[in-house]
Write a protein that holds these residues in place. Structure first.
Motif, PDB file in Angstrom:
ATOM      1  N   ASP A  87     -22.632 -14.853  17.081  1.00  8.81           N
ATOM      2  CA  ASP A  87     -23.976 -15.016  17.444  1.00  8.81           C
ATOM      3  C   ASP A  87     -24.507 -16.430  17.033  1.00  8.81           C
ATOM      4  O   ASP A  87     -25.702 -16.644  17.440  1.00  8.81           O
ATOM      5  CB  ASP A  87     -24.743 -14.027  17.243  1.00  8.81           C
ATOM      6  N   ALA A  88     -23.702 -17.071  16.184  1.00 10.63           N
ATOM      7  CA  ALA A  88     -24.199 -18.500  15.781  1.00 10.63           C
ATOM      8  C   ALA A  88     -24.474 -19.567  16.705  1.00 10.63           C
ATOM      9  O   ALA A  88     -25.102 -20.660  16.330  1.00 10.63           O
ATOM     10  CB  ALA A  88     -23.390 -18.861  14.386  1.00 10.63           C
ATOM     11  N   THR A  89     -23.732 -19.438  17.619  1.00 13.27           N
ATOM     12  CA  THR A  89     -23.509 -20.472  18.517  1.00 13.27           C
ATOM     13  C   THR A  89     -25.122 -20.634  19.073  1.00 13.27           C
ATOM     14  O   THR A  89     -25.380 -21.789  19.449  1.00 13.27           O
ATOM     15  CB  THR A  89     -22.730 -20.189  19.789  1.00 13.27           C
ATOM     16  N   ALA A  90     -25.767 -19.730  19.562  1.00 13.77           N
ATOM     17  CA  ALA A  90     -27.092 -19.826  20.078  1.00 13.77           C
ATOM     18  C   ALA A  90     -27.932 -20.382  19.046  1.00 13.77           C
ATOM     19  O   ALA A  90     -28.770 -21.471  19.433  1.00 13.77           O
ATOM     20  CB  ALA A  90     -27.532 -18.333  20.416  1.00 13.77           C
ATOM     21  N   SER A  91     -27.859 -20.257  17.788  1.00 12.47           N
ATOM     22  CA  SER A  91     -28.810 -20.828  16.654  1.00 12.47           C
ATOM     23  C   SER A  91     -28.302 -22.169  16.360  1.00 12.47           C
ATOM     24  O   SER A  91     -29.199 -23.188  16.394  1.00 12.47           O
ATOM     25  CB  SER A  91     -28.378 -20.189  15.506  1.00 12.47           C
ATOM     26  N   LEU A  92     -27.164 -22.757  16.764  1.00  8.66           N
ATOM     27  CA  LEU A  92     -26.858 -24.111  16.734  1.00  8.66           C
ATOM     28  C   LEU A  92     -27.301 -24.662  17.870  1.00  8.66           C
ATOM     29  O   LEU A  92     -27.854 -25.947  17.703  1.00  8.66           O
ATOM     30  CB  LEU A  92     -25.192 -24.248  16.512  1.00  8.66           C
ATOM     31  N   LYS A  93     -27.285 -24.331  19.067  1.00  7.30           N
ATOM     32  CA  LYS A  93     -27.624 -24.946  20.398  1.00  7.30           C
ATOM     33  C   LYS A  93     -29.229 -25.183  20.087  1.00  7.30           C
ATOM     34  O   LYS A  93     -29.619 -26.087  20.449  1.00  7.30           O
ATOM     35  CB  LYS A  93     -27.514 -23.965  21.368  1.00  7.30           C
ATOM     36  N   ALA A  94     -29.930 -24.152  19.469  1.00  6.29           N
ATOM     37  CA  ALA A  94     -31.367 -24.293  19.225  1.00  6.29           C
ATOM     38  C   ALA A  94     -31.761 -25.268  18.404  1.00  6.29           C
ATOM     39  O   ALA A  94     -32.604 -26.141  18.445  1.00  6.29           O
ATOM     40  CB  ALA A  94     -32.026 -22.829  18.925  1.00  6.29           C
ATOM     41  N   MET A  95     -31.000 -25.590  17.437  1.00  7.42           N
ATOM     42  CA  MET A  95     -31.390 -26.426  16.233  1.00  7.42           C
ATOM     43  C   MET A  95     -30.730 -27.956  17.052  1.00  7.42           C
ATOM     44  O   MET A  95     -31.579 -28.721  16.849  1.00  7.42           O
ATOM     45  CB  MET A  95     -30.149 -26.340  15.014  1.00  7.42           C
ATOM     46  N   LEU A  96     -29.951 -27.899  17.604  1.00  8.18           N
ATOM     47  CA  LEU A  96     -29.478 -29.395  18.428  1.00  8.18           C
ATOM     48  C   LEU A  96     -30.769 -29.703  19.354  1.00  8.18           C
ATOM     49  O   LEU A  96     -31.315 -30.725  19.537  1.00  8.18           O
ATOM     50  CB  LEU A  96     -28.502 -29.293  19.097  1.00  8.18           C
ATOM     51  N   LYS A  97     -31.401 -28.740  19.890  1.00 10.40           N
ATOM     52  CA  LYS A  97     -32.554 -28.990  21.113  1.00 10.40           C
ATOM     53  C   LYS A  97     -33.682 -29.708  20.329  1.00 10.40           C
ATOM     54  O   LYS A  97     -34.575 -30.285  20.752  1.00 10.40           O
ATOM     55  CB  LYS A  97     -32.726 -27.772  21.776  1.00 10.40           C
ATOM     56  N   SER A  98     -33.880 -29.125  19.015  1.00  7.78           N
ATOM     57  CA  SER A  98     -34.895 -29.433  18.252  1.00  7.78           C
ATOM     58  C   SER A  98     -34.986 -31.018  17.806  1.00  7.78           C
ATOM     59  O   SER A  98     -35.947 -31.683  17.572  1.00  7.78           O
ATOM     60  CB  SER A  98     -35.166 -28.761  17.015  1.00  7.78           C
ATOM     61  N   ILE A  99     -33.661 -31.462  17.709  1.00 11.30           N
ATOM     62  CA  ILE A  99     -33.599 -32.886  17.318  1.00 11.30           C
ATOM     63  C   ILE A  99     -33.057 -33.751  18.444  1.00 11.30           C
ATOM     64  O   ILE A  99     -33.472 -35.127  18.551  1.00 11.30           O
ATOM     65  CB  ILE A  99     -32.507 -33.222  16.218  1.00 11.30           C
ATOM     66  N   GLN A 100     -32.619 -33.556  19.644  1.00  7.43           N
ATOM     67  CA  GLN A 100     -32.290 -34.119  20.894  1.00  7.43           C
ATOM     68  C   GLN A 100     -33.129 -33.948  22.067  1.00  7.43           C
ATOM     69  O   GLN A 100     -32.796 -34.797  23.010  1.00  7.43           O
ATOM     70  CB  GLN A 100     -30.888 -33.911  21.066  1.00  7.43           C
ATOM     71  N   GLY A 101     -33.606 -32.601  21.979  1.00  8.57           N
ATOM     72  CA  GLY A 101     -34.274 -32.386  23.234  1.00  8.57           C
ATOM     73  C   GLY A 101     -33.645 -31.445  24.268  1.00  8.57           C
ATOM     74  O   GLY A 101     -34.159 -31.282  25.109  1.00  8.57           O
ATOM     75  N   SER A 102     -32.133 -31.572  23.857  1.00  4.27           N
ATOM     76  CA  SER A 102     -31.223 -30.959  24.900  1.00  4.27           C
ATOM     77  C   SER A 102     -30.036 -30.515  23.987  1.00  4.27           C
ATOM     78  O   SER A 102     -29.825 -30.989  22.915  1.00  4.27           O
ATOM     79  CB  SER A 102     -30.848 -31.940  25.841  1.00  4.27           C
ATOM     80  N   ASP A 103     -29.529 -29.439  24.419  1.00  6.60           N
ATOM     81  CA  ASP A 103     -28.302 -29.081  23.744  1.00  6.60           C
ATOM     82  C   ASP A 103     -26.927 -29.450  24.528  1.00  6.60           C
ATOM     83  O   ASP A 103     -25.669 -28.797  24.371  1.00  6.60           O
ATOM     84  CB  ASP A 103     -28.198 -27.585  23.525  1.00  6.60           C
ATOM     85  N   THR A 104     -27.061 -30.289  25.602  1.00  8.72           N
ATOM     86  CA  THR A 104     -26.083 -30.747  26.353  1.00  8.72           C
ATOM     87  C   THR A 104     -25.179 -31.882  25.985  1.00  8.72           C
ATOM     88  O   THR A 104     -24.264 -32.044  25.835  1.00  8.72           O
ATOM     89  CB  THR A 104     -26.330 -30.504  27.876  1.00  8.72           C
ATOM     90  N   SER A 105     -26.208 -32.798  25.922  1.00  7.82           N
ATOM     91  CA  SER A 105     -25.512 -34.246  25.656  1.00  7.82           C
ATOM     92  C   SER A 105     -25.588 -34.424  24.144  1.00  7.82           C
ATOM     93  O   SER A 105     -26.481 -34.880  23.514  1.00  7.82           O
ATOM     94  CB  SER A 105     -26.414 -35.495  26.341  1.00  7.82           C
ATOM     95  N   LEU A 106     -24.346 -33.988  23.349  1.00  7.85           N
ATOM     96  CA  LEU A 106     -24.273 -33.801  21.986  1.00  7.85           C
ATOM     97  C   LEU A 106     -23.675 -35.311  21.145  1.00  7.85           C
ATOM     98  O   LEU A 106     -22.476 -35.404  21.850  1.00  7.85           O
ATOM     99  CB  LEU A 106     -23.631 -32.854  21.626  1.00  7.85           C
ATOM    100  N   ASN A 107     -24.353 -35.707  20.422  1.00  2.00           N
ATOM    101  CA  ASN A 107     -23.687 -36.602  19.655  1.00  2.00           C
ATOM    102  C   ASN A 107     -24.471 -36.899  18.435  1.00  2.00           C
ATOM    103  O   ASN A 107     -25.667 -37.731  18.179  1.00  2.00           O
ATOM    104  CB  ASN A 107     -23.708 -38.149  20.424  1.00  2.00           C
ATOM    105  N   VAL A 108     -23.970 -36.220  17.196  1.00  2.00           N
ATOM    106  CA  VAL A 108     -24.589 -36.225  16.107  1.00  2.00           C
ATOM    107  C   VAL A 108     -23.869 -36.620  14.937  1.00  2.00           C
ATOM    108  O   VAL A 108     -22.680 -36.418  15.052  1.00  2.00           O
ATOM    109  CB  VAL A 108     -25.253 -34.521  15.722  1.00  2.00           C
ATOM    110  N   ALA A 109     -24.473 -37.014  13.634  1.00  2.00           N
ATOM    111  CA  ALA A 109     -23.711 -36.876  12.514  1.00  2.00           C
ATOM    112  C   ALA A 109     -23.965 -35.587  11.768  1.00  2.00           C
ATOM    113  O   ALA A 109     -25.024 -35.400  11.516  1.00  2.00           O
ATOM    114  CB  ALA A 109     -24.190 -38.319  11.554  1.00  2.00           C
ATOM    115  N   VAL A 110     -23.087 -35.398  10.819  1.00  2.00           N
ATOM    116  CA  VAL A 110     -23.267 -34.303   9.855  1.00  2.00           C
ATOM    117  C   VAL A 110     -22.800 -34.750   8.413  1.00  2.00           C
ATOM    118  O   VAL A 110     -21.883 -35.329   8.184  1.00  2.00           O
ATOM    119  CB  VAL A 110     -22.287 -33.206  10.299  1.00  2.00           C
TER     120      VAL A 110
END
Length: 630
Positions: A87-110
């Motif tokens: 169930d962690a995938t949903a949490s990761l997508k929510a996190m991405l949306k908070s910084i990108q406005g979307s969880d589809t077009s993904l390009n981040v640094a970790v």
């Protein structure tokens, strides 16, 4: 999301805290912080793994890396246990949306955001992993685990040992940040990183900045006196950003930046650390010095304290032993970097220095007495040298266990002062640290030589006699191997000599009354007693051993009278309990062990008595009278 966390600023790791505060005034690509609390909910067995690796790091710290290879292997096994929950995938997508406005077009640094990072005295720059251009959820999961696990890599652990923050259970948090596609990227300092001069120092490369800090591209400079027209905006904006960061951090700063579409974005900001610069070279550097020779003055100021200690303390005994024909072990100080160690002729030259199948490595103040097989020696040194350019001073010695460990000393008997040898098949290290079973021999006894295969015992007598004259009241530590005696070290015995009774069971004379307090043997107790960090001359504070003695001391302090410790062996780490006890009873042990020296100095009674040890029970009232023992 960054603004929401500003209220708890002090609890945030330095790297993220600096970015959060600077983002109020300067452009920063959107980012968020993944804390270990979140990792605990997303990853299976995270809390178990964190607890285990923290304990292993503490073990490395307490033992000064004496079991480093084993501990590192166990850490590697632990971090491999981490798995993502479904169930962690949903949490990761929510996190991405908070910084990108979307969880589809993904390009981040970790990137890492450890609490023990970007400190004023130690930046840990480049020690932890970063992963760029993460473009899928699966890549994000892999990147988060990779960055978190990098806190427990060999390089990170060596750095934490040097910074004295290992085993502190500091959180390894993660920054996830929106990637940008820069035209230029680089680093900027508020001072010259070499001279410390107060000036703006800027380096850059085309594209992403990681190619600069990793050395993949040759950096270009931007200076105040030679700013090209197309870099004028970069210089002006960086001047403002660096000044602001310097004011915020309260000293000189080092920032990473990227330039895109006319805007300088701040990626990281850290204080310029105030530490002694290490000698480095991009070329192979190698020199070898005999440990017990007169050392050149040119290197003495560069040597670590333990190397000088070996040379200055043990050289007189080495010279005495050499005069009387004792065996000599390989013992050297190497001055080298990893580039030299990578060369086969250098490797062979090092191996040819030693005759034993095992060697002892003293690599740094934090990594001491690491014993490895000769076939592993080169690989272990490479593993320790995480920076190929850095120049190291390493002490290497043959490890000779031999058939017997031997300690010689002058003791008092009914006939007067007598030279004796305490002998154990368990080895010298076990004798010193308290885990050995031994027997006592008079050096004048006609049957003493039956143990040593006809070897001449006069060398023990003559070296000990000469050393007592030149070095004072000492005991000498030996190894007997293949018909040869090796005098390795000596220890002061103070003004409290051993008084031998007929049954040679009294370690320290005296009388005590109290309840029996049983301290069980454990792997930690034995390991901490063997560790080079164990004090052999003073009573160590119990806190240096973590929680090992916490509950024991609390229980002893609750008693109306100081108890008498019953322990299977006179482990050296038990010295921490001396302020809380009135005496000791051991099942068996070496009378001349290091704990015995301290007990005699502190006039605490102690005895080795198998029968007595097994007939008493915890909590039972007891009187210990070692003076009356015959």
């Amino acid at each position: 999301m960054m603004t929401e966390m500003l209220h708890s600023m002090e609890s945030l790791p330095g790297k993220y805290r600096h970015m959060a505060m600077l983002s109020e005034h300067h452009p920063v690509p959107p980012l968020t912080l993944v804390t270990e609390k979140e990792l605990s909910t997303w990853l299976e067995r995270f809390d178990e793994v964190k607890f285990a690796v923290t304990n292993l790091e503490e073990h490395i710290m307490i033992t000064s890396g004496a079991f480093l290879k084993k501990d590192l292997d166990e850490i590697a096994q632990q971090v491999r246990r981490l798995r993502w929950k479904h169930d962690a995938t949903a949490s990761l997508k929510a996190m991405l949306k908070s910084i990108q406005g979307s969880d589809t077009s993904l390009n981040v640094a970790v990137r890492s955001a450890c609490q023990a990072e970007d400190l004023s005295q130690h930046s840990f720059a480049g020690i932890y992993e970063s992963v760029l251009n993460v473009e899928s959820i699966d890549q994000l999961k892999a990147a988060i685990i990779k960055v978190w696990c990098s806190a427990y890599s060999v390089r990170a652990i060596m750095e934490k040992l040097e910074a004295k923050v290992i085993g502190s259970a500091e959180s390894m948090n993660i920054i996830v940040q929106q990637m940008i596609d820069p035209e230029l990227a680089g680093v900027a300092f508020s001072c010259d990183p070499v001279t410390g001069e107060d000036t703006l120092y800027i380096e850059y490369v085309d594209g992403v900045g990681e190619t600069l800090v990793s050395g993949e591209q040759v950096a270009k400079r931007i200076t105040k006196d030679a700013v090209m027209a197309d870099h004028q905006q970069v210089f002006e904006q960086l001047t403002t950003v660096v000044t602001s960061a310097k004011d915020l951090l309260g000293g000189h700063v080092d920032i990473e930046w990227a330039y895109q579409n006319g805007v300088v974005y701040l990626l990281q900001a850290r204080p310029v650390t105030n530490v002694r610069k290490q000698a480095t070279s991009t070329k192979p550097q190698f020199a070898c010095y005999e440990l017990y020779d007169e050392l050149p003055g040119s290197i003495q100021s560069e040597l670590p304290a333990y190397a000088l200690y070996f040379n200055r303390k043990r050289k007189p005994l080495h010279d005495i032993g050499k005069h009387f024909g004792c065996g000599e072990v390989g013992a050297v100080i190497l001055e080298l970097n990893r580039h030299a160690l990578d060369q086969v002729p250098t490797q062979q030259r090092i191996l040819d220095l030693f005759f034993s199948e095992r060697q002892v490595i003293d690599f740094s103040d934090a990594v001491r007495q690491l014993t490895v097989s000769k076939e592993e020696l080169i690989d272990q040194l490479k593993r320790l040298m995480t920076d190929p350019n850095r120049l190291h001073y390493v002490v290497l010695r043959d490890f000779v266990r031999g058939q017997y460990g031997v300690i010689t000393q002058q003791v008092l008997t009914n006939e007067g002062p007598t030279l004796v040898a305490e002998v154990s098949e368990d080895g010298l290290l076990a004798m010193n640290r308290g885990s050995a079973v031994s027997q006592m021999l008079s050096l004048s006894a006609p049957d003493a030589n039956t143990l040593f295969s006809g070897a001449d015992l006069r060398v023990l007598h003559d070296v000990t006699t000469c050393a007592l004259e030149k070095l004072g009241d000492i005991q000498i530590e030996w190894v007997f191997s293949n018909g040869q005696f090796y005098a390795l070290d000596y220890s002061s015995v103070g003004e409290s000599p051993v008084v031998l009774t007929d049954n040679t069971s009294v370690m320290s004379p005296g009388f005590a009354r109290g309840s029996v307090f049983v301290v069980e043997s454990s792997e930690a107790l034995e390991n901490y007693s063997i560790a080079p960090s164990m004090s052999l001359t003073d009573i160590p504070d119990a806190s240096v051993y973590g929680d090992l003695f916490t509950s024991i001391i609390e229980d002893m302090q609750s008693l109306s009278r100081r108890p008498i410790i019953f322990s299977k062996r006179p482990y050296a780490a038990l010295a921490s309990l001396l302020p809380y006890v009135s005496g000791f009873v051991f099942e068996k042990g070496s009378l001349l062990c290091h704990l015995g020296v301290l007990l005699r100095e502190k006039q605490l009674p102690a005895i080795c008595d198998d029968q007595l040890f097994h007939q008493m029970t915890h909590g039972e009232s007891f009187e210990l009278d070692t003076v009356s023992v015959k």
